[in-house]
Design a protein around this motif. Structure first.
Motif, PDB file in Angstrom:
ATOM      1  N   ARG A 374       0.811  -1.215   0.000  1.00 32.90           N
ATOM      2  CA  ARG A 374       0.000   0.000   0.000  1.00 32.90           C
ATOM      3  C   ARG A 374       0.844   1.264   0.000  1.00 32.90           C
ATOM      4  O   ARG A 374       0.438   2.296  -0.551  1.00 32.90           O
ATOM      5  N   LEU A 375       2.028   1.213   0.612  1.00 30.48           N
ATOM      6  CA  LEU A 375       2.812   2.429   0.810  1.00 30.48           C
ATOM      7  C   LEU A 375       4.008   2.578  -0.128  1.00 30.48           C
ATOM      8  O   LEU A 375       4.591   3.660  -0.198  1.00 30.48           O
ATOM      9  N   ASN A 376       4.416   1.520  -0.820  1.00 27.27           N
ATOM     10  CA  ASN A 376       5.705   1.566  -1.528  1.00 27.27           C
ATOM     11  C   ASN A 376       5.732   2.553  -2.692  1.00 27.27           C
ATOM     12  O   ASN A 376       6.814   2.915  -3.160  1.00 27.27           O
ATOM     13  N   SER A 377       4.576   2.987  -3.159  1.00 32.06           N
ATOM     14  CA  SER A 377       4.572   3.936  -4.283  1.00 32.06           C
ATOM     15  C   SER A 377       4.560   5.392  -3.815  1.00 32.06           C
ATOM     16  O   SER A 377       4.682   6.302  -4.641  1.00 32.06           O
ATOM     17  N   ASP A 378       4.455   5.613  -2.512  1.00 31.81           N
ATOM     18  CA  ASP A 378       4.376   6.972  -1.965  1.00 31.81           C
ATOM     19  C   ASP A 378       5.636   7.249  -1.154  1.00 31.81           C
ATOM     20  O   ASP A 378       5.828   6.719  -0.061  1.00 31.81           O
ATOM     21  N   LEU A 385       8.558   3.022   5.974  1.00 31.66           N
ATOM     22  CA  LEU A 385       8.954   1.771   5.338  1.00 31.66           C
ATOM     23  C   LEU A 385      10.286   1.232   5.846  1.00 31.66           C
ATOM     24  O   LEU A 385      10.624   0.083   5.587  1.00 31.66           O
ATOM     25  N   LEU A 386      11.066   2.045   6.558  1.00 31.14           N
ATOM     26  CA  LEU A 386      12.316   1.527   7.115  1.00 31.14           C
ATOM     27  C   LEU A 386      12.063   0.449   8.174  1.00 31.14           C
ATOM     28  O   LEU A 386      12.732  -0.592   8.161  1.00 31.14           O
ATOM     29  N   CYS A 405      12.045  -6.648  -3.830  1.00 30.30           N
ATOM     30  CA  CYS A 405      11.286  -5.419  -4.069  1.00 30.30           C
ATOM     31  C   CYS A 405      11.494  -4.422  -2.922  1.00 30.30           C
ATOM     32  O   CYS A 405      11.528  -3.207  -3.145  1.00 30.30           O
ATOM     33  N   VAL A 406      11.652  -4.937  -1.711  1.00 30.19           N
ATOM     34  CA  VAL A 406      11.879  -4.055  -0.566  1.00 30.19           C
ATOM     35  C   VAL A 406      13.243  -3.393  -0.674  1.00 30.19           C
ATOM     36  O   VAL A 406      13.389  -2.175  -0.502  1.00 30.19           O
ATOM     37  N   VAL A 410      14.269   0.534  -0.831  1.00 34.39           N
ATOM     38  CA  VAL A 410      14.955   1.165   0.303  1.00 34.39           C
ATOM     39  C   VAL A 410      16.385   1.541  -0.049  1.00 34.39           C
ATOM     40  O   VAL A 410      16.859   2.629   0.312  1.00 34.39           O
ATOM     41  N   LEU A 411      17.090   0.663  -0.746  1.00 31.82           N
ATOM     42  CA  LEU A 411      18.489   0.930  -1.073  1.00 31.82           C
ATOM     43  C   LEU A 411      18.665   1.574  -2.437  1.00 31.82           C
ATOM     44  O   LEU A 411      19.756   2.066  -2.745  1.00 31.82           O
ATOM     45  N   GLY A 412      17.618   1.563  -3.240  1.00 35.39           N
ATOM     46  CA  GLY A 412      17.722   2.124  -4.583  1.00 35.39           C
ATOM     47  C   GLY A 412      17.020   3.454  -4.732  1.00 35.39           C
ATOM     48  O   GLY A 412      17.637   4.502  -4.917  1.00 35.39           O
TER      49      GLY A 412
END
Length: 838
Positions: A374-378, A385-386, A405-406, A410-412
């Motif tokens: 739900r949150l990865n696009s915002d 998300l950390l 994907c995580v 987070v790293l990209g």
């Protein structure tokens, strides 16, 4: 330090007489006996605090006054609470102060009284007694007295938990765990007070309590949480909020406390699975007088749970509800921020619950996975998300899920797009530091993304340099060493490019878009130019592996020369030498000799390819010089492997003037390690070639004036060249006449007075003296070879440690003799002997 008036008051407070002080005590006691305390009482308390704090000696107040001050701690006026607490802090604890532990209304204790007790507790037993009284007060039903005082209880317990967790007994832990369960899960679902129902009859009987609401304004259909809203909160709702705020601290501190009926892992696993299907069939609170659950049935499985395990279960249910509530659209921005903060706390608590009780992973992971989806696009939820990434790192392997994907997010994406967010930078780098071993082991994208992490450093180096001191060694591998070295040297360029990128995207004012004449910066035009776009994109790359550096680096440096005076670029350049030292200290532990040879080539190449910041160039050359000699000392054969490149560098006369520090050390390693004693491949031909190269440079700089705009070469450069020539000649005796002839000519030229290549007479005299000494030494080639090329055991003797020689025994004997002589001299009488007096 103080104003004149303040110093006068402090002086008066220190010099007050004991008789005056006693009168003041008596007057204050009379004031405190009154029912109302006005300005005179406040002024007297302030004066008493000044008197007590102005002297270095701790005073003891009269018992009656001490008792009055202790009573004043419970005054409804906070100013009086603060003053009485401050005064009592400056005095020695008295027996009367222990009455606070015995207060029947200890549940009403305020934070100021608690702070006093905590600061003056004499032992852990005192704190344990205080905790016991405090926690037992929580058992009172609301009908037995006022409950507003509970608001201070949990913050006080949390303070004790922070400073002295051992003060809480097993019974205290069990009791508070039960109460936390009660407050978290069974708080009221209606608002406090009442609201008029409307109409003609608006008496007290028509007032009905309103239900609590969600952040989007809808009526809440589930139990109360910190994300519920209302006009007035009840006491148990406030305790719900306080309980959640200290829940993670409580779990972290007492996670290892033993106890509970169920200890077998398999039994707990089956139990947790059964509980996952009975979320609504909750049990009744274990505390007498607490709110009953919506469902009155009590599951047999939950009766088996110990208080600690039951608290975990309720924490799981609470956090799961918070995650569900966070999906509602908040009506106010502050509520939206609260949602994010609660999400962070909820995910951290769930992560810890899963660490403590592994079967919870299978119940929690679907919720966490849905939250990430739900949150990865915002990107506004990046900091939320950390903790999700931490959860995947800790439990992704057990749950057998794909975490790529995580890590790609987070790293990209985070460092690439949010490098200018200081809070995210701090939290992401802290996450990497705390989980460094696990990240290296389980996240293959970590090392590959080091160019991304360097953007944090390029943007705000002073704030994150401490993090990179810990992280940088983990980036150094045989595959990334060369690219990382180039990237560190290009950090000021990256800083300027990030400024350009941000200014292009957001039209911000991080840099001057135009000069004083209104003309657009050429650098901004170059950044927009497609012909140079590839150069800037290389600096902005997200992953390693596209090449160590670029062919047109000199062009890029020329374009970025305008940014050399930007403050952010300059402060970034100041951190590069520190990071280079860390890089070299690490690379020698992971690299083979071939890779170290390539590192030396990079040093020689990049010594002339740096952003034009004079102080930065000087510092980098100093680091290069130091590390070059260290690498060659560690592996002397590197000089032979890279002899062609080293000779090419040493043969360029321009390097004498532009890179004096670097040039001096290149000549030094050539003269020191180009020898058959260090590498059997070293031939007479190579020694002669090196000699001729250095001789030509030395002849050129000593027979002509420096180029226009350049200063005279440093005396150290000339003396290093002379010494290197002498060392090479001692290894090939055919070269001795040539170096002797050159040194004699140098002496003859210098005897005529000042010369154009040296502007200091003392330096010139030192150079001539060195030449004479070397000429005299070279007259006896055998001695010259021994002196100029001593074997390793001569240059680094350890005779004082070698047990096979007599030196250690001699040193010990001399030490014993000296100690004996010293002790006898100290015992020599100073008075005349009896024979002398007779």
């Amino acid at each position: 330090m103080y104003s004149h008036g303040s110093e006068s008051l402090i002086k008066q407070a220190r010099e007050i007489q004991e008789s005056e002080l006693q009168k003041f005590y008596n007057r204050l006691v009379k004031l405190l006996e009154g029912k109302e305390h006005g300005h005179e009482t406040v002024d007297s308390l302030q004066r008493l605090h000044l008197i007590l704090s102005a002297t270095k000696y701790t005073r003891t107040l009269p018992p009656e006054l001490q008792k009055k001050l202790v009573t004043l701690l419970f005054s409804p006026v906070e100013q009086l609470q603060v003053l009485s607490s401050a005064v009592l802090r400056e005095t020695l604890p008295s027996p009367g102060q222990a009455e606070i532990y015995k207060q029947d209304s200890i549940g009403q204790i305020n934070s100021h009284a608690a702070a006093l007790l905590l600061s003056q507790a004499e032992s852990r037993d005192d704190l344990s007694a205080f905790c016991g009284q405090l926690l037992r007060s929580l058992e009172n039903r609301s009908s037995e007295g006022p409950t507003y005082s509970f608001a201070h209880t949990l913050p006080i317990v949390n303070t004790i938990l922070t400073h002295s967790p051992q003060s809480l007994t097993e019974d205290n832990i069990t009791l508070l765990s039960k109460r936390l369960v009660d407050w978290l899960r069974y708080a009221s679902t209606t608002q406090g007070g009442g609201a008029p129902s409307g109409g003609f009859f608006t008496g007290s009987r028509s007032r009905q309590p309103l239900p609590i609401a969600e952040l989007d304004g809808t009526v809440s259909g589930d139990f109360f949480t910190v994300l519920c809203v209302g006009q007035v909160f009840t006491e148990d709702q406030w305790m719900n909020v306080y309980s959640f705020s200290m829940l993670r601290h409580w779990l972290l501190t007492f996670h290892s406390v033993s106890g509970g009926i169920i200890t077998d892992t398999a039994s707990k696993f089956q139990l947790s699975l059964s509980l996952s299907h009975s979320f609504s069939n909750d049990d009744r609170s274990e505390i007498d007088g607490s709110v009953v659950s919506m469902v009155s049935a009590t599951s047999s499985s939950s009766r088996l749970l110990s208080p600690k395990e039951r608290l975990r279960e309720k924490a799981f249910q609470y956090c799961q509800r918070l995650i569900e509530q966070s999906d509602r659209k908040a009506q106010r921005r502050t509520d939206s921020d609260l949602q994010k903060a609660c999400l962070v706390e909820a995910v951290c608590i769930l992560d810890f619950v899963c660490v403590e009780d592994a079967p919870f992973v299978y119940r929690v992971f679907p919720c966490i996975k849905a939250l990430f989806g739900r949150l990865n696009s915002d990107l506004s939820f990046a900091r939320v998300l950390l903790p999700v990434a931490q959860f995947y790192l800790n439990h992704g392997e057990m749950a057998a899920v794909d975490c790529d994907c995580v890590w790609n997010l987070v790293l990209g994406r985070f460092p690439a797009e949010l490098y200018n967010d200081p809070f995210l930078a701090h939290e992401l780098l802290r996450f990497l530091r705390l989980n460094l071993e696990d990240v290296q082991l389980r996240v293959p994208q970590y090392i590959r993304n080091f160019p991304n992490f360097l953007k944090f450093l390029a943007w705000d180096s002073p704030a994150v340099v401490d993090d990179f001191v810990d992280l940088l060694p983990s980036f150094v591998t045989p595959a990334t060493a060369l690219e990382l070295l180039h990237s560190l040297l290009d950090l000021p360029c990256l800083s300027a490019t990030l400024l350009l990128q941000l200014s292009m995207c957001s039209r911000s004012t991080f840099l001057p878009i135009s000069d004083s004449g209104g003309r657009s910066l050429a650098l901004m035009d170059a950044f927009r130019n497609p012909a140079y776009r590839g150069l800037f994109l290389f600096l902005l790359r997200n992953e390693a592996g596209s090449g160590d550096t670029i062919d047109r680096l000199s062009t890029l440096l020329e374009l970025l020369s305008e940014a050399a005076d930007w403050s952010r670029v300059i402060q970034c350049a100041q951190t590069v030498p520190i990071l280079l030292h860390i890089f070299f200290n690490t690379v020698v532990t992971v690299a083979d000799k071939k890779l170290l040879g390539q590192v030396i080539l990079v040093l020689l190449e990049r010594s002339s390819l740096l952003l034009n910041i004079p102080k930065y160039i000087t510092e980098i050359h100093r680091v290069f010089s130091l590390q070059l000699t260290s690498l060659c000392k560690l592996h002397p054969s590197l000089v032979m492997d890279q002899s062609n490149e080293l000779l090419e560098f040493a043969g360029a006369t321009s390097n004498v003037y532009s890179k004096q520090e670097m040039y001096t050390h290149v000549v030094l390693v050539l003269g020191e390690y180009l020898s058959v004693s260090y590498d059997a491949r070293c031939s007479v031909k190579l020694i002669t070639s090196c000699f001729e190269t250095l001789e030509a440079v030395l002849f050129e700089i000593t027979s002509s004036a420096p180029p226009p705009g350049a200063s005279c070469p440093a005396p150290r450069v000339i003396t290093t060249l002379i010494s290197a020539l002498a060392k090479l000649a001692s290894r090939s005796h055919d070269l001795i006449p040539r170096v002797s002839l050159f040194l004699s000519k140098l002496k003859k030229v210098s005897s005529g007075g000042s010369v154009s290549w040296c502007d200091d007479e003392e330096d010139l005299a030192s150079i001539v003296t060195l030449g004479e000494e070397l000429c005299a030494l070279l007259k006896t080639p055998g001695v010259a070879q021994s002196v100029l090329n001593p074997p390793p055991h001569v240059t680094s003797p350890q005779w004082h440690q070698d047990t096979n020689v007599a030196m250690p025994l001699q040193l010990r004997a001399l030490t014993t003799l000296m100690q004996g002589h010293t002790s006898r001299s100290q015992k020599t009488p100073t008075s005349p002997s009896p024979h002398t007096s007779m």
